[in-house]
Design an enzyme around this catalytic site. Structure first.
Site, short mmCIF file in Angstrom:
data_model
loop_
_atom_site.label_atom_id
_atom_site.label_comp_id
_atom_site.label_asym_id
_atom_site.label_seq_id
_atom_site.Cartn_x
_atom_site.Cartn_y
_atom_site.Cartn_z
N PRO A 135 0.80 -1.20 0.00
CA PRO A 135 0.00 0.00 0.00
C PRO A 135 0.84 1.26 0.00
CG PRO A 135 -0.11 -1.14 2.09
CD PRO A 135 1.01 -1.68 1.34
N GLU A 136 0.40 2.19 -0.79
CA GLU A 136 0.92 3.54 -0.77
C GLU A 136 -0.23 4.42 -0.28
OE1 GLU A 136 2.90 4.46 -4.49
OE2 GLU A 136 3.24 2.35 -4.90
#
Length: 284
Positions: free
Chosen positions: A2-3
DNA sequence: CATTACCTGCAA
DNA sequence: TTGCAGGTAATG
């Protein structure tokens, strides 16, 4: 995985399930290294009975604000997922943390690669976490001028700089390539050589790329799922990331993959040049 | 700056 | 079997 967009999606989809609920206990916590701030027994004891006031995001951390002054900070790293389930859901073995709520719902922290981390922070601990990160790229205070100051005088290449959480919060390997493609900046360009036109374009590109990804509930490549279990859709809209050999959507040239600072990096060798008429760079 | 470590799973 | 994966911290 995840960003910023995936973490933002996780926090948003978690929020209605957790706000106002009380954590009655920890049903499973079988990976001790996950908890960075306390021993597992103390962690279990401290969060049991805590009421959750808010779920939001700072950088790539999901923050669950608890009562009694605590903040539960969760980092999904590469393969983490936070999902909400009912009392009868069976957690697969990769779920290493399960918190049970007072309405019988349970929060699963699924993390195949075991890189994910949680911290139980007091106000001072959170202040330190906050201070360790650069500005939020979607905040109003993050202006083209803010970005220009971050770039100025830095000899580092622009792509690794975008991944440096101390400089700008929340960018990761996907969205760095996407933003540089959109701004037509070469990933190896030294940050200090990006002129005002370039930093303005990059500022707009960072915001556009992140906002689009949030609108699509993130990018699901392998592991990432939204908190309600669905896949994000932004991977259908990549313009550079993971597109080596496919035509650039601006000019038709094949996208190239190079390695920059040990990370795969995708760019258009025609649109994103180190110098020249489209480079947005100072003269080299 | 580069390399290694942390972990697991999947595709080439 | 090797290499690679959305992240980060700890080493030379």
């Amino acid at each position: 995985m995840p960003e910023l967009p995936e973490v933002e999606t996780a926090a948003r989809t978690l929020a209605p399930h957790v706000t106002g609920r009380t954590i009655v206990g920890v049903e499973r916590l079988d990976w001790a290294r996950m908890v960075e701030t306390h021993s597992v027994p103390l962690f279990r004891q401290l969060i049991a009975g805590r009421r959750m006031v808010r779920a939001h995001r700072r950088a790539k951390w999901v923050l669950l604000t608890l009562d009694a002054g605590w903040i539960l900070a969760i980092h999904l790293r590469m393969s983490g997922n936070l999902t909400v389930h009912g009392p009868d859901a069976v957690a697969r073995p990769h779920v290493h943390l399960i918190m049970t709520l007072d309405n019988g719902q349970r929060i699963f922290f699924d993390d195949e690669r075991k890189f994910g981390r949680v911290r139980l922070l007091d106000a001072a601990g959170f202040a330190a976490l906050d201070a360790a990160h650069g500005p939020e790229p979607l905040d109003e205070q993050f202006t083209p001028h803010t970005l220009a100051r971050i770039l100025s005088g830095r000899r580092t290449k622009i792509k690794p700089l975008l991944l440096d959480q101390r400089r700008i919060a929340g960018m990761g390997n996907i969205y760095a390539s996407e933003a540089l493609w959109l701004a037509q900046l070469h990933p190896l360009l030294p940050a200090a050589l990006i002129d005002a036109t370039g930093s303005t374009a990059l500022h707009a590109a960072i915001q556009a790329v992140l906002q689009q990804a949030i609108a699509y509930e993130g990018s699901s490549l392998r592991n990432y799922r939204t908190s309600s279990g669905g896949r994000g859709q932004n991977q259908e809209h990549f313009l550079a990331y993971d597109r080596a050999g496919t035509p650039c959507q601006r000019c038709g040239t094949a996208i190239e993959r190079i390695v920059v600072a040990q990370r795969s990096t995708f760019f258009c060798p025609l649109c994103q040049q180190l110098s020249g008429p489209t480079a947005h760079g100072k003269e080299l």
